[in-house]
Motif scaffolding. Structure first.
Motif, short mmCIF file in Angstrom:
data_model
loop_
_atom_site.label_atom_id
_atom_site.label_comp_id
_atom_site.label_asym_id
_atom_site.label_seq_id
_atom_site.Cartn_x
_atom_site.Cartn_y
_atom_site.Cartn_z
N LYS A 161 1.14 -1.39 0.13
CA LYS A 161 -0.26 -0.24 -0.43
C LYS A 161 0.76 1.19 0.15
O LYS A 161 1.93 1.62 0.43
N ARG A 164 1.09 6.58 3.46
CA ARG A 164 0.19 7.28 3.56
C ARG A 164 -0.08 8.71 5.38
O ARG A 164 -0.17 8.28 5.82
N THR A 165 1.64 9.28 4.60
CA THR A 165 1.56 9.83 5.96
C THR A 165 1.46 10.96 6.34
O THR A 165 2.02 12.38 6.91
N ARG A 166 0.41 11.87 5.25
CA ARG A 166 -0.49 13.14 5.44
C ARG A 166 -1.29 13.45 6.32
O ARG A 166 -2.15 11.94 6.59
N GLN A 171 -3.41 17.44 3.82
CA GLN A 171 -4.38 17.41 3.06
C GLN A 171 -5.48 18.80 3.03
O GLN A 171 -5.51 18.71 1.74
N GLN A 186 -9.08 8.01 -4.86
CA GLN A 186 -8.42 7.48 -4.51
C GLN A 186 -8.92 5.84 -5.08
O GLN A 186 -10.34 5.99 -4.68
N ARG A 192 -3.64 3.87 -4.59
CA ARG A 192 -3.74 4.86 -5.44
C ARG A 192 -4.74 6.67 -5.73
O ARG A 192 -5.40 5.65 -5.83
N ASP A 193 -3.91 7.69 -5.61
CA ASP A 193 -4.95 8.28 -5.83
C ASP A 193 -4.81 8.82 -7.62
O ASP A 193 -3.71 8.89 -8.13
#
Length: 758
Positions: A161, A164-166, A171, A186, A192-193
């Motif tokens: 995967k 996702r550290t944001r 955001q 997503q 993925r975006d």
């Protein structure tokens, strides 16, 4: 050939087995051994197919599934047999290993061309399946929630995967900076975006607005009439008819027989033809119960107009004609106050009568009355009025109770405010506004002793203990304790010994009242102790055991009620705050309760727990008197607004029964209740009787039976009205008390007399 097939599988390890080549396979030339190395660069310069080796051909032909090889491979496999399968596998495995090592060291141009063709094949792939990078299949993605990967690729490697550290701040910054943030979604398969294209955004907007996904679809195309109304030559179907279509149905035959039977029995009535002619009826006519309006049970017919009288005649008699003064008075009156809404006039003949001027107005008012005035029918229940009267026993069945005046105790020169009877019932004490206490013998009405106290006696109470001969009297701001020395001399002597045995403490405690010994002159009269308060005393009452007495002071604040202990000569204020002006207090006969009556309520306090137990609401304007039943479960209150309220403490805090002059005459016998303010109420210690005295000069004796069965309510019946006192200064009976053993009642009045009713 087995070796060539193995080499073909090794050359393309990342090829999906589902994909097949559309062109036909090339026929390999029968060579004894496929070359492992591409040594000569001229070997692939020839354009003929015969120059292609088995290894090159296997690059393309090995894409088929293991179960879908060419027919030659299948035939070859059939010829080889099962015995050589293991040898072929071992041989092909060795060849594959050697081939991989050589290809890793020396890249072959033909191999590069084959891999390029394989890549082109995936680039031209136009399937609508899931992303090619995630080959997890139709497996719920929730299975991978607890794993770091989201699926596997074609080589069996994990697809991890994206990290996702944001946080929310990142955001928010992306939302502000990225103009395409609103069209970024997503992918649930890969995480993925993805950025939606304009066509995808337009498709989403069409679906959200309820339109069709396809732009070119027209939902309003003209319908094609496949089956027109014209009779066609050829049928739509030429299917032969069923056998059941020309054979009578047994089920329908049974249904018809049932209907015929129901018609014969009268269960089914045939429909009658309706009469097309409309039916008219008089709306206000006398209604027939079978008419249309007769079906409406709540229909109320309109009131009829009053018939005209002589005054409305065109030639009325002379006495109906108004004179000039009467006509002027009629004109000055309001329209609603006039007896007649018109002026009577006289005409010589009917031809001379003009048109009625108020005809239109009266017709309009009549129409308003017909449809605007509410009319209702009051449903009366056919109930015998005698059944509504409570079944009360006859008064003569409730005897004994006092019925007549027996004795009159005369001697006071002013109104007698209070009474009290000794525990044995032999002696009576009375207090008056003439500043004296009088002791009477009950049987003879003889005044035994007169004690001058020098002030108005507001309250007097005889100690209920038969072992003590003591009388407490409230005079101005003091409570006087007297030993009348009547009856048994031993009891009188023991009372003096009890009072003289008290030893005062070295340090006298702070008390709300002062205990003073009587002087020698006062002791000759009978006075023993004086309890001095700073405020006027309005009531004094004893506890059932005779050691405690409670007093009520005419003051504001929490010191309105004080409790004195005779044996220790101590005084205390049981309350910390006030709940209104206290009128009366009373001790509970059996339990450690104190009842405090204020102007609008009666509070029941637990003396040991020091808490409020109940609050009784009498619904009176001003409570004047209070009495507790000898059993302790019932309380009566008298009020200045001529009400007597009975409380059942086990039932509710609201009154169980209220006796007032507004009661209907059918509820109680003719002696209903007092017309003026109640001054005193009392219970009999032994008999089921209670009495009330009022300013109307009468004493009403009532039968009040309290049953041991908790499911049965008390029985209250007024039995007798006793009269004899003369009204003085608009005051009548001021105090009422029962004899302790006999069904007798004493009453004191404003006329200065005490009367005994037996």
């Amino acid at each position: 050939m087995a070796g060539s097939r193995g080499a073909g599988r090794t050359a393309a390890p990342s090829v999906r087995p589902e994909k097949r080549r559309s062109e036909p396979e090339l026929e390999p030339e029968p060579e004894p051994e496929p070359p492992l190395l591409c040594t000569s660069p001229l070997s692939h310069s020839t354009g003929s197919d015969s120059g292609v080796s088995d290894s090159e051909e296997s690059v393309f032909s090995g894409l088929e599934d293991s179960g879908s090889d060419s027919s030659e491979d299948d035939d070859e496999g059939d010829e080889e047999g099962e015995d050589g399968a293991l040898d072929d596998e071992g041989h092909s495995g060795i060849k594959k290993t050697t081939e991989e090592q050589v290809q890793a060291s020396t890249p072959c141009p033909r191999t590069e061309m084959a891999s390029a063709r394989i890549g082109d094949e995936y680039a031209e792939d136009s399937s609508d399946e899931e992303d090619i990078r995630n080959t997890v299949g139709n497996v719920p993605l929730e299975w991978y929630d607890d794993f770091p990967h989201v699926g596997y690729d074609l080589d069996g490697r994990r697809i991890y995967k994206p990290l996702r550290t944001r946080d929310e701040l990142d955001q928010f910054l992306d939302k502000m900076d990225d103009p395409d943030y609103w069209r970024t979604v997503q992918d649930p398969m890969t995480g993925r975006d993805l950025r939606l294209t304009d066509e995808q955004v337009a498709l989403v907007r069409r679906l959200q607005s309820g339109q069709f996904g396809d732009v070119g679809f027209n939902p309003y195309e003209p319908a094609v009439d496949f089956f027109s109304g014209d009779v066609m030559i050829h049928p739509v179907t030429n299917r032969p008819a069923d056998k059941r279509s020309f054979i009578p149905s047994l089920v329908e035959k049974e249904k018809v027989s049932r209907m015929v039977h129901a018609i014969k029995m009268g269960w089914i009535q045939p429909r009658r033809p309706r009469d097309p002619t409309p039916s008219f009826y008089d709306l206000w006519a006398q209604e027939d119960p079978n008419a249309v309006l007769g079906r409406h049970k709540m229909h109320v017919p309109a009131p009829k107009l009053a018939l005209p009288g002589h005054a409305e005649s065109y030639n009325p008699p002379p006495e109906y004609l108004l004179s000039e003064e009467e006509r002027l008075a009629w004109e000055q009156q309001e329209p609603g106050e006039r007896k007649l809404s018109f002026l009577p006039r006289k005409f010589p003949s009917l031809r001379a009568v003009p048109a009625y001027g108020r005809f239109i107005q009266e017709r309009f008012e009549r129409c308003l009355d017909l449809y605007l005035c509410p009319r209702q029918r009051k449903m009366r229940v056919n109930v015998d009025p005698e059944d509504l009267i409570p079944k009360l026993p006859r008064p003569r069945d409730l005897q004994p109770f006092p019925t007549c005046q027996a004795l009159v105790y005369r001697g006071h020169s002013d109104l007698v405010r209070c009474l009290s009877v000794s525990p044995g019932g032999q002696w009576l004490v009375s207090g008056s506004d003439d500043g004296s206490l009088r002791l009477w013998e009950v049987a003879t009405a003889r005044c035994v002793r007169t004690v001058p106290v020098g002030g108005v006696v507001k309250s007097v109470a005889w100690n209920p203990s038969p072992a003590v001969c003591l009388v407490a009297a409230a005079v101005e701001d003091s409570v006087l304790l007297l030993n009348p020395a009547l009856g048994d001399r031993l009891v009188a002597g023991s009372t003096d010994q009890l009072l003289s045995a008290f030893v005062p403490p070295e340090e006298p405690p702070l008390q709300p009242a002062r205990w003073l010994e009587a002087s020698e002159e006062e002791r000759q009269v009978g006075l023993r102790l004086r309890i001095c308060h700073g405020k006027p005393v309005t009531q004094v009452t004893w506890h059932g055991r005779g050691d405690y007495l409670a007093v009520v002071l005419a003051t504001q604040g929490h010191t309105q009620v004080l409790i004195h202990q005779l044996s220790r000569r101590r005084s205390q204020s049981p309350f910390r705050r006030s709940h209104g002006q206290v009128q009366r207090v009373a001790f509970h006969p059996a339990r450690p309760f104190l009842l405090v009556a204020s102007q609008r309520s009666v509070r029941l306090y637990h003396l040991l727990r020091q808490e409020l137990t109940k609050k009784l609401m009498p619904n009176c304007k001003w409570v004047s008197s209070l009495a507790v039943h000898p059993a302790g479960d019932n309380v009566i209150c008298g009020s200045y607004d001529s009400k007597l309220v009975w409380f059942d403490l086990d039932l509710s805090t609201k009154p169980y029964r209220m006796l007032s002059p507004s009661l209907p005459s059918t509820w109680f016998p003719p002696p209903r209740h007092h017309k003026k303010a109640l001054r005193a109420v009392a219970f009999h210690p032994r008999y089921p009787l209670f009495a009330s005295g009022s300013d109307d000069g009468s004493v009403i004796v009532c039968h009040g039976m309290v049953y041991n069965d908790l499911l049965q309510n008390p029985l209250l019946v007024p039995v007798k009205v006793l009269k004899g006192h003369v009204l003085t200064r608009d005051l009548g009976v001021l105090d009422v008390i029962f004899h302790p053993t006999q069904p007798w009642v004493f009453s004191s009045g404003a006329d200065g007399t005490v009367r005994l009713f037996t």
